[in-house]
Scaffold this motif. Sequence first.
Motif, short mmCIF file in Angstrom:
data_model
loop_
_atom_site.label_atom_id
_atom_site.label_comp_id
_atom_site.label_asym_id
_atom_site.label_seq_id
_atom_site.Cartn_x
_atom_site.Cartn_y
_atom_site.Cartn_z
N ARG A 101 0.82 -1.22 0.00
CA ARG A 101 0.00 0.00 0.00
C ARG A 101 0.86 1.27 0.00
O ARG A 101 0.35 2.36 -0.28
CB ARG A 101 -0.93 0.01 1.22
CG ARG A 101 -0.20 0.03 2.53
CD ARG A 101 -1.17 -0.01 3.73
NE ARG A 101 -0.46 -0.09 4.99
CZ ARG A 101 0.04 0.95 5.62
NH1 ARG A 101 -0.11 2.15 5.11
NH2 ARG A 101 0.66 0.79 6.77
N LEU A 102 2.15 1.12 0.30
CA LEU A 102 3.06 2.26 0.30
C LEU A 102 3.98 2.25 -0.91
O LEU A 102 4.90 3.05 -0.98
CB LEU A 102 3.90 2.27 1.59
CG LEU A 102 3.12 2.48 2.88
CD1 LEU A 102 4.05 2.42 4.09
CD2 LEU A 102 2.37 3.80 2.85
N GLY A 103 3.73 1.36 -1.83
CA GLY A 103 4.51 1.36 -3.06
C GLY A 103 5.22 0.08 -3.38
O GLY A 103 5.71 -0.09 -4.50
N GLY A 104 5.34 -0.81 -2.40
CA GLY A 104 5.98 -2.09 -2.66
C GLY A 104 7.47 -1.95 -2.90
O GLY A 104 8.18 -1.27 -2.17
N MET A 105 7.95 -2.59 -3.96
CA MET A 105 9.36 -2.58 -4.29
C MET A 105 9.66 -1.36 -5.16
O MET A 105 9.06 -1.17 -6.21
CB MET A 105 9.73 -3.85 -5.04
CG MET A 105 11.20 -4.07 -5.25
SD MET A 105 11.51 -5.59 -6.20
CE MET A 105 10.70 -6.80 -5.17
N ILE A 106 10.59 -0.54 -4.71
CA ILE A 106 10.90 0.71 -5.39
C ILE A 106 12.38 0.76 -5.71
O ILE A 106 13.21 0.56 -4.82
CB ILE A 106 10.50 1.92 -4.51
CG1 ILE A 106 9.02 1.84 -4.17
CG2 ILE A 106 10.81 3.23 -5.24
CD1 ILE A 106 8.62 2.70 -3.01
N TRP A 107 12.70 1.05 -6.95
CA TRP A 107 14.09 1.16 -7.40
C TRP A 107 14.48 2.61 -7.65
O TRP A 107 13.67 3.40 -8.16
CB TRP A 107 14.30 0.39 -8.70
CG TRP A 107 14.28 -1.10 -8.56
CD1 TRP A 107 13.20 -1.92 -8.66
CD2 TRP A 107 15.41 -1.94 -8.28
NE1 TRP A 107 13.59 -3.23 -8.49
CE2 TRP A 107 14.94 -3.28 -8.25
CE3 TRP A 107 16.78 -1.71 -8.07
CZ2 TRP A 107 15.77 -4.36 -8.01
CZ3 TRP A 107 17.61 -2.79 -7.84
CH2 TRP A 107 17.11 -4.09 -7.81
N GLY A 108 15.71 2.92 -7.32
CA GLY A 108 16.26 4.20 -7.73
C GLY A 108 16.96 4.05 -9.07
O GLY A 108 17.17 2.93 -9.55
N GLN A 109 17.34 5.16 -9.64
CA GLN A 109 18.12 5.08 -10.87
C GLN A 109 19.55 4.70 -10.50
O GLN A 109 19.94 4.76 -9.35
CB GLN A 109 18.08 6.41 -11.63
CG GLN A 109 19.18 7.41 -11.32
CD GLN A 109 19.16 7.96 -9.92
OE1 GLN A 109 18.26 7.68 -9.14
NE2 GLN A 109 20.17 8.74 -9.59
N GLY A 110 20.32 4.25 -11.44
CA GLY A 110 21.67 3.80 -11.13
C GLY A 110 22.66 4.94 -11.03
O GLY A 110 22.46 6.03 -11.57
N THR A 111 23.75 4.65 -10.33
CA THR A 111 24.88 5.57 -10.28
C THR A 111 26.13 4.76 -10.61
O THR A 111 26.35 3.69 -10.04
CB THR A 111 24.98 6.29 -8.92
OG1 THR A 111 26.04 7.25 -8.97
CG2 THR A 111 25.20 5.33 -7.77
N LEU A 112 26.92 5.26 -11.54
CA LEU A 112 28.05 4.50 -12.06
C LEU A 112 29.29 4.66 -11.18
O LEU A 112 29.69 5.77 -10.86
CB LEU A 112 28.37 4.95 -13.48
CG LEU A 112 29.59 4.31 -14.15
CD1 LEU A 112 29.39 2.80 -14.29
CD2 LEU A 112 29.85 4.97 -15.50
N VAL A 113 29.86 3.53 -10.82
CA VAL A 113 31.12 3.50 -10.08
C VAL A 113 32.16 2.84 -10.98
O VAL A 113 31.96 1.71 -11.44
CB VAL A 113 30.98 2.71 -8.77
CG1 VAL A 113 32.34 2.53 -8.11
CG2 VAL A 113 30.02 3.42 -7.83
N THR A 114 33.22 3.54 -11.24
CA THR A 114 34.30 3.01 -12.06
C THR A 114 35.58 3.02 -11.24
O THR A 114 36.00 4.06 -10.73
CB THR A 114 34.51 3.86 -13.33
OG1 THR A 114 33.29 3.91 -14.06
CG2 THR A 114 35.59 3.23 -14.21
N VAL A 115 36.17 1.84 -11.10
CA VAL A 115 37.40 1.70 -10.33
C VAL A 115 38.53 1.40 -11.30
O VAL A 115 38.50 0.38 -12.00
CB VAL A 115 37.29 0.59 -9.27
CG1 VAL A 115 38.57 0.53 -8.43
CG2 VAL A 115 36.07 0.81 -8.38
N SER A 116 39.50 2.29 -11.34
CA SER A 116 40.62 2.10 -12.25
C SER A 116 41.76 1.39 -11.53
O SER A 116 42.05 1.67 -10.37
CB SER A 116 41.11 3.45 -12.78
OG SER A 116 41.58 4.25 -11.72
N SER A 117 42.39 0.49 -12.25
CA SER A 117 43.48 -0.29 -11.63
C SER A 117 44.84 0.32 -11.93
O SER A 117 44.95 1.26 -12.71
CB SER A 117 43.44 -1.73 -12.12
OG SER A 117 43.50 -1.76 -13.53
#
Length: 117
Positions: A101-117
Amino acid sequence: VQLQASGGGLVQAGGSLRLSCASSMNIFRFNMMAWYRQAPGKERELVATITNSDNTQYTDTVKGRFIISRDVARNTWYLQMNSLKSEDTAVYYCKGEAPYRLGGMIWGQGTLVTVSS
């Protein structure tokens, strides 16, 4: 209800980032809050969860490096990511699970994480 994820970016291996997920709804209404990630060419995977009683769980690959937390006053939950590795590179998504009743499963938009080696 909307979730806004932020905090991604480019970081060197061994570095840290903190992701935030801001909710338009009071987060105490969520039974569980989570972070997922999806690396290129791979399926989305669960990274960490926190309940409304502050019980936390982590996938094995991030245990000891990542910390999930929440701030009820700010209606936000976080993912502190330390000792980042190249294999942590992914788009990170937040998800909240509320009663239907409060919305159930809610997703946010993605945020990109890039780890350089």
